[in-house]
Write a protein that holds these residues in place. Structure first.
Motif, PDB file in Angstrom:
ATOM      1  N   HIS B 185       7.487  -7.665 -11.959  1.00 36.05           N
ATOM      2  CA  HIS B 185       6.479  -8.690 -11.671  1.00 36.05           C
ATOM      3  C   HIS B 185       5.136  -8.084 -12.052  1.00 36.05           C
ATOM      4  O   HIS B 185       4.679  -7.146 -11.428  1.00 36.05           O
ATOM      5  CB  HIS B 185       6.525  -8.998 -10.173  1.00 36.05           C
ATOM      6  CG  HIS B 185       5.756 -10.213  -9.777  1.00 36.05           C
ATOM      7  ND1 HIS B 185       5.472 -10.498  -8.460  1.00 36.05           N
ATOM      8  CD2 HIS B 185       5.232 -11.229 -10.493  1.00 36.05           C
ATOM      9  CE1 HIS B 185       4.796 -11.640  -8.394  1.00 36.05           C
ATOM     10  NE2 HIS B 185       4.641 -12.101  -9.613  1.00 36.05           N
ATOM     11  N   TYR B 186       4.458  -8.583 -13.096  1.00 32.78           N
ATOM     12  CA  TYR B 186       3.180  -7.952 -13.472  1.00 32.78           C
ATOM     13  C   TYR B 186       1.976  -8.864 -13.321  1.00 32.78           C
ATOM     14  O   TYR B 186       0.841  -8.412 -13.285  1.00 32.78           O
ATOM     15  CB  TYR B 186       3.250  -7.357 -14.888  1.00 32.78           C
ATOM     16  CG  TYR B 186       3.239  -8.371 -16.034  1.00 32.78           C
ATOM     17  CD1 TYR B 186       4.403  -9.004 -16.447  1.00 32.78           C
ATOM     18  CD2 TYR B 186       2.059  -8.677 -16.698  1.00 32.78           C
ATOM     19  CE1 TYR B 186       4.399  -9.923 -17.494  1.00 32.78           C
ATOM     20  CE2 TYR B 186       2.041  -9.593 -17.755  1.00 32.78           C
ATOM     21  CZ  TYR B 186       3.216 -10.211 -18.141  1.00 32.78           C
ATOM     22  OH  TYR B 186       3.204 -11.116 -19.170  1.00 32.78           O
ATOM     23  N   LYS B 277      -0.793  -7.164 -11.231  1.00 31.07           N
ATOM     24  CA  LYS B 277      -0.404  -6.155 -10.253  1.00 31.07           C
ATOM     25  C   LYS B 277      -1.151  -4.845 -10.454  1.00 31.07           C
ATOM     26  O   LYS B 277      -1.493  -4.155  -9.511  1.00 31.07           O
ATOM     27  CB  LYS B 277       1.107  -5.900 -10.337  1.00 31.07           C
ATOM     28  CG  LYS B 277       1.943  -7.024  -9.806  1.00 31.07           C
ATOM     29  CD  LYS B 277       1.972  -7.045  -8.280  1.00 31.07           C
ATOM     30  CE  LYS B 277       2.911  -6.017  -7.689  1.00 31.07           C
ATOM     31  NZ  LYS B 277       4.319  -6.346  -7.902  1.00 31.07           N
ATOM     32  N   GLN B 278      -1.400  -4.545 -11.713  1.00 26.59           N
ATOM     33  CA  GLN B 278      -2.097  -3.325 -12.048  1.00 26.59           C
ATOM     34  C   GLN B 278      -3.518  -3.296 -11.456  1.00 26.59           C
ATOM     35  O   GLN B 278      -4.041  -2.238 -11.165  1.00 26.59           O
ATOM     36  CB  GLN B 278      -2.203  -3.303 -13.573  1.00 26.59           C
ATOM     37  CG  GLN B 278      -2.446  -1.987 -14.188  1.00 26.59           C
ATOM     38  CD  GLN B 278      -2.568  -2.183 -15.705  1.00 26.59           C
ATOM     39  OE1 GLN B 278      -2.889  -3.278 -16.195  1.00 26.59           O
ATOM     40  NE2 GLN B 278      -2.295  -1.144 -16.449  1.00 26.59           N
ATOM     41  N   LEU B 311      -2.739  -5.993   2.019  1.00 26.47           N
ATOM     42  CA  LEU B 311      -2.801  -7.037   0.998  1.00 26.47           C
ATOM     43  C   LEU B 311      -3.479  -6.523  -0.266  1.00 26.47           C
ATOM     44  O   LEU B 311      -3.267  -7.041  -1.350  1.00 26.47           O
ATOM     45  CB  LEU B 311      -3.578  -8.252   1.534  1.00 26.47           C
ATOM     46  CG  LEU B 311      -2.930  -8.968   2.723  1.00 26.47           C
ATOM     47  CD1 LEU B 311      -3.865 -10.010   3.318  1.00 26.47           C
ATOM     48  CD2 LEU B 311      -1.604  -9.625   2.310  1.00 26.47           C
ATOM     49  N   LEU B 312      -4.305  -5.500  -0.093  1.00 22.14           N
ATOM     50  CA  LEU B 312      -4.969  -4.890  -1.237  1.00 22.14           C
ATOM     51  C   LEU B 312      -4.790  -3.385  -1.143  1.00 22.14           C
ATOM     52  O   LEU B 312      -4.600  -2.843  -0.059  1.00 22.14           O
ATOM     53  CB  LEU B 312      -6.472  -5.190  -1.235  1.00 22.14           C
ATOM     54  CG  LEU B 312      -6.946  -6.614  -1.523  1.00 22.14           C
ATOM     55  CD1 LEU B 312      -8.463  -6.661  -1.446  1.00 22.14           C
ATOM     56  CD2 LEU B 312      -6.461  -7.101  -2.885  1.00 22.14           C
ATOM     57  N   THR B 324      -1.419  -6.003  -3.525  1.00 21.21           N
ATOM     58  CA  THR B 324      -0.029  -5.641  -3.269  1.00 21.21           C
ATOM     59  C   THR B 324       0.815  -6.878  -3.597  1.00 21.21           C
ATOM     60  O   THR B 324       0.266  -7.945  -3.877  1.00 21.21           O
ATOM     61  CB  THR B 324       0.189  -5.284  -1.791  1.00 21.21           C
ATOM     62  OG1 THR B 324      -0.098  -6.460  -1.025  1.00 21.21           O
ATOM     63  CG2 THR B 324      -0.727  -4.156  -1.351  1.00 21.21           C
ATOM     64  N   GLU B 325       2.129  -6.735  -3.534  1.00 21.96           N
ATOM     65  CA  GLU B 325       2.986  -7.890  -3.821  1.00 21.96           C
ATOM     66  C   GLU B 325       2.622  -9.047  -2.890  1.00 21.96           C
ATOM     67  O   GLU B 325       2.482 -10.196  -3.309  1.00 21.96           O
ATOM     68  CB  GLU B 325       4.457  -7.497  -3.642  1.00 21.96           C
ATOM     69  CG  GLU B 325       5.454  -8.560  -4.078  1.00 21.96           C
ATOM     70  CD  GLU B 325       5.405  -8.847  -5.579  1.00 21.96           C
ATOM     71  OE1 GLU B 325       5.634  -7.923  -6.376  1.00 21.96           O
ATOM     72  OE2 GLU B 325       5.132 -10.014  -5.958  1.00 21.96           O
ATOM     73  N   ARG B 326       2.430  -8.759  -1.611  1.00 25.30           N
ATOM     74  CA  ARG B 326       2.080  -9.811  -0.659  1.00 25.30           C
ATOM     75  C   ARG B 326       0.679 -10.349  -0.911  1.00 25.30           C
ATOM     76  O   ARG B 326       0.410 -11.534  -0.761  1.00 25.30           O
ATOM     77  CB  ARG B 326       2.189  -9.292   0.786  1.00 25.30           C
ATOM     78  CG  ARG B 326       3.465  -9.730   1.426  1.00 25.30           C
ATOM     79  CD  ARG B 326       3.575  -9.503   2.941  1.00 25.30           C
ATOM     80  NE  ARG B 326       2.756  -8.499   3.536  1.00 25.30           N
ATOM     81  CZ  ARG B 326       1.728  -8.778   4.360  1.00 25.30           C
ATOM     82  NH1 ARG B 326       1.447 -10.028   4.668  1.00 25.30           N
ATOM     83  NH2 ARG B 326       1.013  -7.815   4.889  1.00 25.30           N
TER      84      ARG B 326
END
Ligand SMILES: Nc1nc2c(ncn2[C@@H]2O[C@H](COP(=O)(O)OP(=O)(O)OP(=O)(O)O)[C@@H](O)[C@H]2O)c(=O)[nH]1
Ligand SMILES: [Mg+2]
Lengths: 645, 340
Positions: B185-186, B277-278, B311-312, B324-326
């Motif tokens: 997941h990017y 995501k990066q 979250l970050l 973050t993913e969430r």
């Protein structure tokens, strides 16, 4: 214009809300050519006929009620004698929350039109207010209105007037329709014959002296003063002195309200008009002050002034954005200039920061003030739930700060206008007694609803004092009720249970001992001081439960789960939670979408300005605080509003 | 568009600018317009090495709702054909799918994905599965789709808000792709095998310059000498666009420019940068903002709060900021508090 200097003032005084005072004022202004006549009989004129020119405030237009007494001067030429009279009309509010406006206005009146709706008849307010005008020794001209309506029953209402006020029904009570203008010419003649001119109008050569009875802030000219000239005369450029501040001013301009500000060369004894004095700050204008010619020596005896209004309910008012505190201070200064019945004190809250504790005459008054702050001064305010003012007596007073002497109890008490000041659990042992304010409420209702109203009063800790049948189908009830009980949904419930037919009015009636507790609300374990309330112990758990539910109803899902808890006496008694937001992201954002996305973001950010972050970043909408007391559905227009069900 | 046209455009561009050896030339297509021959021509003549197929759904009823003219059967066939043709290491075939279609359940959505993976696996193209875009269906107020959605009054459906149902679909897809495929997941809606991320899309999200050609196309370019970033937007109306192209001083393409102020440049870098995501590397971002410190448009107290909520992610030196993913799933809400 030439006119005979015989000046009258007409106080179109307190009758029940909605009986048609402002509409009648329109017709009087038209009949005297003060405003343009609008055809009211033609079917198309309906809307304009209902324009109520003296309801000048946006809040009055949107709510359809008068909240502010307004003055207008009119020239009336008697059809027979051909004498021209200057009449000053004051249109006053009908709702009990604005009674201060009425009592202020009475000081500038010689007579009053007691307007009664010929369909609805005598109402709770009519009873309470008739006696006020009566006690002021004013000439009272009873008038039946709305006789154009098929449902009107003048004979029946005349009989009610006779029973209630001893007004002789044979005495040719005027019957008018404020809507169509029927009977208005006769009413004007009656005003001339029945209302006396001001007592001993003092000659123009006497030194100038006037009562300051209304003020407002105008963004162009600053403070505008409305005065009733008692003696002498004043012209542009004259120098006058304020008794209160001892400051002197040169009159920049002056005139009458006709119905808007209209410059005149002078104002003389008996007239009501406005003055622009170039006052530096709003604080220099004090309602009830006496102005006199600066040259008068020694200075004249001032007017007694107005009794300060007694605040009944208190609520916190905070800017949403802490940096707007100075702006809000300004807005409040300017608005209280126009509404002296609001009391103002600074306070601060851990949750909301710097703000004010404002005192009002009732919850409708509170709502209207907040709306005016927003509409007239662009100041968005967080309004906390209203609270009565409680008193606490302590066993050991030395441990307590801020005690005040209470004449009635003959001892020191601490006054609590903010739930945050309620004694903490560890101080409760030192409390000897709590006292809460009591009112005596008058209810007039069609007989079929009596049962429902008695039950309503019962559940609000009411104690019946009186039960009177006023005619074949209506009953007057008097109840002793705790003030706090009528701050909640009492009025709305009363209206809905009686299809809007019952009317309610109240007056304060001292304090009574009571078993009070504080209900706290916690957000994720943090107590939020601005969400607390003081209630009777018997109601505490119920309130803690409903408030928690209501808060859940207004809190939007956020990035964290929000746990809302209700706490009584340090014990959690209710709990709800709002789960965390799981997804909020734009699915596609490529080259062409970026500009739109940035715009949307700015818009959403602006929308968020109406949110307040409390307790670790949880955001509450502006209305959250107030919605607790009335429930979510009712938040824009809480108790006391003109709701016809 | 015939492959020959693509060929001439590519050679024209290559004649104007220097291109890198691993240049990405991407083409978007509907499944219905693809045949083996066409695919081969795209690859050979057009030197296309990235193909995205707008399949949207493998359920015929959903395709009908979306107003697509292909069937699930020919969609699958086109995809497998494309895998067959675009089979070299540097080729990438992507498949666009949609979720959150009214009536669609989480189970149906996951079943659809599994069915697709089974088919890719059974036809032995597993290694060609290098990129997917999974979009939540969004409703633009005023569009026919919006009106249909409002009328159909599906339970738990609010076109303005993401419901828990669509949130669950999103989360389930993230989890499934993570466990079952080699795709990472990017970006919010994009998944790729490392090295097969969409280069041209990354350009938007990283805040690079890009040129848009054609009616309605947008572009961004930086004038380093003046420290200015310029937005270009072409006429949306075709006639006006053609007129403009014909006039000489308009240079054939550009019709409107808007200068950015520096704060807007910086905010945009944050908004697009946090979709990947990066995340944002501030050293790079500051360069794109002509040396200004992009961190100044960020509310770092809010960052701290979001870091605690996981979250970050960031470091104490504030050198980068990453969802973050969430966090990625709720980045729009985060941005509201994050941007000053
Ligand atoms: N049919 C009819 N309606 C009337 C008449 N007078 C007033 N109304 C209506 O009654 C309603 C209330 O009139 P207002 O003039 O606002 O009453 P008010 O006494 O000034 O009310 P407050 O200022 O709120 O106390 C309005 O909808 C008027 O149009 C009348 O003579 N006939
Ligand atoms: Mg009125």
């Amino acid at each position: 214009m030439k006119f005979i200097v015989r000046v009258l003032r007409v106080g179109e005084s307190r009758t029940h809300i909605d009986h048609g005072k402002s509409t009648l004022a329109d017709r009087l202004l038209e009949a005297t050519d003060t405003t343009e006549t609008i055809s009211t009989t033609a079917s198309g004129g309906g809307n304009k006929a209902n324009q109520r020119v003296l309801d000048k405030l946006a809040v009055e237009k949107s709510r359809g009620i008068t909240v502010k007494a307004q003055t207008a001067s009119m020239f009336y030429t008697h059809p027979v004698s051909k004498i021209t009279y200057l009449l000053n009309l004051i249109d006053t509010p009908g709702h009990v929350d604005f009674s201060y406006e009425v009592s202020r206005s009475l000081s500038a009146c010689q007579g009053t039109l007691l307007l009664v709706d010929a369909c609805q008849g005598v109402q709770a307010q009519t009873v309470a207010n008739f006696f006020l005008a009566f006690s002021e020794n004013l000439a009272i001209v009873p008038v039946l209105n709305k006789i154009d309506l098929p449902a009107s029953d003048p004979q029946k209402v005349l009989r009610q007037l006779e029973t209630a006020f001893d007004i002789d029904s044979s005495a040719n009570v005027l019957q008018v329709s404020a809507k169509t203008g029927l009977g208005v010419p006769a009413l004007l003649e009656r005003v001339i014959s029945d209302i006396p001119p001001p007592q001993s109008p003092v000659s123009k050569t006497e030194p100038f002296k006037a009562l300051l009875f209304d003020t407002w802030y105008d963004s162009y000219v600053g403070v505008v003063c409305l005065v009733a000239v008692h003696s002498g005369q004043i012209r542009k450029g004259d120098r006058i002195t304020s008794h209160h501040t001892k400051l002197s001013y040169d009159v920049i301009s002056l005139g009458i309200m006709h119905p808007e500000q209209t410059a005149t060369p002078s104002l003389s004894a008996g007239q009501v008009g406005f003055l622009h004095l170039g006052m530096k700050t709003t604080r220099d204008a004090n309602i009830g002050d006496t102005f006199y010619a600066a040259t008068t020596s020694p200075p004249p005896t001032p007017f007694p002034g107005f009794k300060p209004a007694k605040s009944m309910v208190f609520a916190g008012a905070y800017p949403i954005d802490a940096s707007e505190f100075p702006k809000m201070q300004d807005a409040i200064d300017r608005l209280t200039l126009n509404d002296a019945s609001v009391s103002v004190a600074r306070e601060s809250s851990t949750a909301l920061g710097q703000g004010f504790r404002l005192g009002f005459l009732g919850t409708l008054h509170m709502d209207v003030f907040r709306q005016r702050l927003e509409e007239e001064h662009d100041s968005t305010v967080i309004n906390t739930a209203p609270s009565a003012s409680y008193q606490v007596a302590y066993k050991d007073e030395r441990k307590v700060q801020g005690m005040e002497w209470n004449e009635n109890f003959g001892r020191n008490v601490k006054i609590i206008r903010n739930p945050a000041d309620f004694p903490e659990p560890d101080e409760l042992g030192n409390v000897e007694a709590f006292y809460e304010p009591i009112v005596v409420g008058t209810l007039i209702t069609p007989v079929e609803y009596v049962g429902g109203l008695m039950e309503l009063c019962g559940t609000h800790r009411g104690e019946q004092l009186e039960y009177t049948t006023i005619d074949e189908n209506r009953v007057l009830l008097k109840y002793k009720l705790p003030m706090s009980e009528i701050l909640t949904d009492f009025y709305d419930t009363l209206k809905s249970r009686t299809q809007g037919y019952a009317t309610f009015d109240y007056e304060e009636s001292g304090y009574a001992r009571s078993d009070l507790v504080k209900v706290n609300l916690l957000l994720n374990g943090h107590r939020v001081d601005a969400l607390a309330t003081i209630v009777h112990r018997a109601a505490a758990e119920r309130v803690a439960k409903t408030w928690v539910k209501r808060l859940k109803g207004v809190v939007e899902r956020q990035l964290v789960e929000i746990v809302i808890q209700g706490q009584v006496d340090g014990k959690i008694v209710s709990r709800e939670s709002v789960s965390a937001l799981r997804k909020d992201v734009t699915a596609k954002l490529y080259g062409g979408d970026v500009t739109r996305k940035m715009k949307l973001l700015e818009k959403q950010k602006a929308g968020k300005k109406r949110m307040k972050a409390v307790a670790g970043g949880i955001q509450l909408p502006q209305e959250a605080f107030l919605s607790l007391i009335n429930g979510v559905e009712d938040s824009g227009d809480s108790s006391g509003g003109k709701k016809k069900k | 568009m015939p492959a020959s046209s693509i060929k001439s455009i590519v050679s024209l561009v290559k004649g104007c600018v220097e291109t890198s050896p691993n240049l990405e030339i991407a083409l978007e297509s509907n499944p219905s317009s693809l045949s083996i021959e066409k695919l081969q021509q795209f690859k050979a003549d057009g030197s296309i090495n990235r193909l995205s197929i707008g399949i949207q759904s493998f359920q015929d009823s959903r395709l009908k709702f979306l107003g697509r003219d292909h069937s699930s059967e020919n969609a699958l066939q086109s995809l497998l054909d494309a895998y067959k043709v675009f089979n070299s290491d540097r080729d990438t075939v992507s498949c666009d799918l949609m979720f959150g279609i009214p009536g669609q359940s989480e189970t149906e959505w996951i079943r659809e994905l599994n069915w697709l993976f089974d088919n890719i696996n059974d036809s032995s193209h597993w290694n060609a599965l290098k990129h997917m875009s999974l979009y939540q269906l969004t409703y633009e107020p005023g569009t026919p789709l919006w009106r249909i959605a409002v009328k159909s009054s599906i339970a738990d459906f609010n076109p303005l808000k993401t419901s828990d149902v669509t949130a669950a679909m999103y989360e389930a897809a993230v989890a499934l792709l993570h466990t079952r495929t080699n795709l990472r997941h990017y970006e919010v809606s994009n998944y790729a095998m490392p090295g097969h991320e969409s280069v041209h899309n990354m350009a938007y999200w990283k805040g690079w310059d890009y040129i848009g050609v054609g009616p309605g196309a947008h572009g961004r370019y930086s004038d380093d000498a003046k420290s200015e970033r310029i937005k270009t937007m072409k006429f949306v109306k075709l006639d006006a666009y053609i007129q403009q192209c014909k006039s000489i001083d308009a240079n054939g393409t550009q019709i409107r420019k808007k200068m950015y102020d520096n704060v807007a440049i910086m905010k945009e870098l944050i908004v697009v940068g946090l979709r990947v995501k990066q995340g944002i590397c501030f050293e790079n971002a500051n360069n794109l903002a002509f040396g200004a410190d992009v961190r100044q448009v960020v509310n770092w107290d809010a960052v701290e709060r979001f870091r605690k909520l996981k979250l970050l992610a960031s470091d104490d030196k504030k050198s980068f900021l990453q969802p973050t993913e969430r966090g990625l799933a709720v980045i729009d809400s985060i941005l509201l508090d994050l941007l000053l």
